[in-house]
Design a protein around this motif. Structure first.
Motif, mmCIF file in Angstrom:
data_model
loop_
_atom_site.group_PDB
_atom_site.id
_atom_site.type_symbol
_atom_site.label_atom_id
_atom_site.label_comp_id
_atom_site.label_asym_id
_atom_site.label_seq_id
_atom_site.Cartn_x
_atom_site.Cartn_y
_atom_site.Cartn_z
ATOM 1 N N ILE A 27 44.823 -61.071 56.540
ATOM 2 C CA ILE A 27 44.875 -62.150 57.517
ATOM 3 C C ILE A 27 43.468 -62.698 57.693
ATOM 4 N N ASP A 28 43.278 -63.961 57.299
ATOM 5 C CA ASP A 28 42.001 -64.684 57.354
ATOM 6 C C ASP A 28 40.990 -64.160 56.330
ATOM 7 N N ALA A 29 40.010 -64.995 56.046
ATOM 8 C CA ALA A 29 39.020 -64.680 55.010
ATOM 9 C C ALA A 29 37.651 -65.158 55.471
ATOM 10 N N GLY A 30 37.181 -64.550 56.556
ATOM 11 C CA GLY A 30 35.896 -64.936 57.123
ATOM 12 C C GLY A 30 34.735 -64.062 56.700
ATOM 13 N N VAL A 31 34.953 -63.156 55.742
ATOM 14 C CA VAL A 31 33.882 -62.307 55.209
ATOM 15 C C VAL A 31 33.742 -62.557 53.718
ATOM 16 N N SER A 32 32.572 -62.254 53.172
ATOM 17 C CA SER A 32 32.329 -62.503 51.759
ATOM 18 C C SER A 32 33.188 -61.601 50.894
ATOM 19 N N LEU A 33 33.477 -62.073 49.702
ATOM 20 C CA LEU A 33 34.303 -61.304 48.770
ATOM 21 C C LEU A 33 33.626 -59.988 48.399
ATOM 22 N N ARG A 34 32.315 -60.002 48.249
ATOM 23 C CA ARG A 34 31.587 -58.774 47.912
ATOM 24 C C ARG A 34 31.717 -57.743 49.034
ATOM 25 N N ARG A 35 31.508 -58.187 50.256
ATOM 26 C CA ARG A 35 31.632 -57.291 51.397
ATOM 27 C C ARG A 35 33.065 -56.780 51.558
ATOM 28 N N PHE A 36 34.026 -57.669 51.337
ATOM 29 C CA PHE A 36 35.436 -57.327 51.422
ATOM 30 C C PHE A 36 35.800 -56.259 50.385
ATOM 31 N N LYS A 37 35.358 -56.470 49.135
ATOM 32 C CA LYS A 37 35.650 -55.517 48.071
ATOM 33 C C LYS A 37 35.032 -54.159 48.358
ATOM 34 N N LYS A 38 33.794 -54.148 48.822
ATOM 35 C CA LYS A 38 33.101 -52.902 49.132
ATOM 36 C C LYS A 38 33.867 -52.096 50.182
ATOM 37 N N ALA A 39 34.304 -52.776 51.246
ATOM 38 C CA ALA A 39 35.039 -52.086 52.306
ATOM 39 C C ALA A 39 36.386 -51.571 51.803
ATOM 40 N N LEU A 40 37.058 -52.344 50.956
ATOM 41 C CA LEU A 40 38.311 -51.867 50.365
ATOM 42 C C LEU A 40 38.076 -50.584 49.574
#
Length: 264
Positions: A27-40
């Protein structure tokens, strides 16, 4: 096993995951893809852990990186027709949104990623703002991240949910005594801005029911709130209606960094 996590929850960026670890939605995409991938990855998840992105509204802190998500992940992006029209014109999304565009029905639900997804309109000063009610194999999840006031429809969805993610943006005293301009303060408080701690607490009293397992307080203001104030306000409301400690899990989501991956 249903899971939820926040990648960021506040004016600096908003992004959330709901699913079972193998299948889900963002839900929503307000963070960078790099940061998102790292957290995943830090939580044992991958881009294969979700199949679609849902958009709540077109303010920048919710869609800043949606164009990159579209360009690099090519996942379908679901939003209302009105929201998609705005995204097609927005500087941050116009170049890549078309190939991912999926329009939610004006009424009723949409089955996607093995979930039944319904949206409901909430008052907020964007082109259009919606909350989502997601039913996954009988588990009901409701999220409403930005709203100027609670509506009867929002309360109705929350009153049937197992987990509710709800804005608790500001403490009124902090806001009014703080450095914001008068116009900005009025924008926040006059019904189309954000939900205060007191308004959030009042809403919780309205939608509380014995089947509610989790309440997550989201989108806390950096300048006009603290996690302690938000938590104490909502926990006090629960106590007032006789909810005993431990009957429901109440948590504040962090503003600028990922939460834990919660098992709901």
């Amino acid at each position: 096993m249903v899971r939820f996590m926040s990648f960021s929850s506040g004016s600096c960026g908003n992004c959330y995951y709901f699913g079972d670890g193998k299948n889900g939605v963002v839900i929503d995409a307000g963070v960078s893809l790099r940061r998102f991938k790292k957290a995943l990855e830090e939580n044992g998840l991958s881009f294969d852990s979700f199949g679609a992105v849902l958009v709540t509204h077109d303010h920048l802190d919710h869609i800043r990186h949606l164009g990159s998500f579209c360009k690099k992940l090519c996942k379908p992006v679901y939003a209302t027709s009105e929201l998609h029209s705005a995204l097609a014109r927005h500087t941050f999304t116009s170049a890549h949104i078309a190939s991912c565009r999926q329009v939610l029905p004006a009424s009723g639900g949409k089955t996607l990623c093995g979930m039944e997804v319904r949206h409901f309109v909430v008052p907020h000063d964007a082109t259009q703002t919606v909350g989502y009610a997601i039913d996954y194999d009988g588990y009901r999840f409701v999220i409403m991240t930005d709203l100027g006031r609670m509506t009867d429809e929002a309360v109705s969805y929350a009153s049937r949910a197992d987990t509710v993610v709800l804005e608790s943006n500001y403490d009124m005293d902090m806001l009014m005594s703080g450095p914001y301009t008068y116009d900005l303060k009025m924008r926040i408080v006059q019904g189309n801005g954000h939900l205060s701690n007191d308004e959030c607490a009042s809403a919780i009293k309205r939608f509380w029911h014995p089947g509610l397992k989790n309440i997550f307080l989201c989108h806390l203001s950096e300048n006009n709130n603290t996690p302690d104030l938000a938590y104490r306000c909502s926990s006090g409301a629960l106590a007032e209606i006789g909810v005993k400690k431990g009957e429901v899990s109440l948590r504040c989501l962090p503003r600028t960094y990922p939460s834990a991956l919660f098992t709901l």
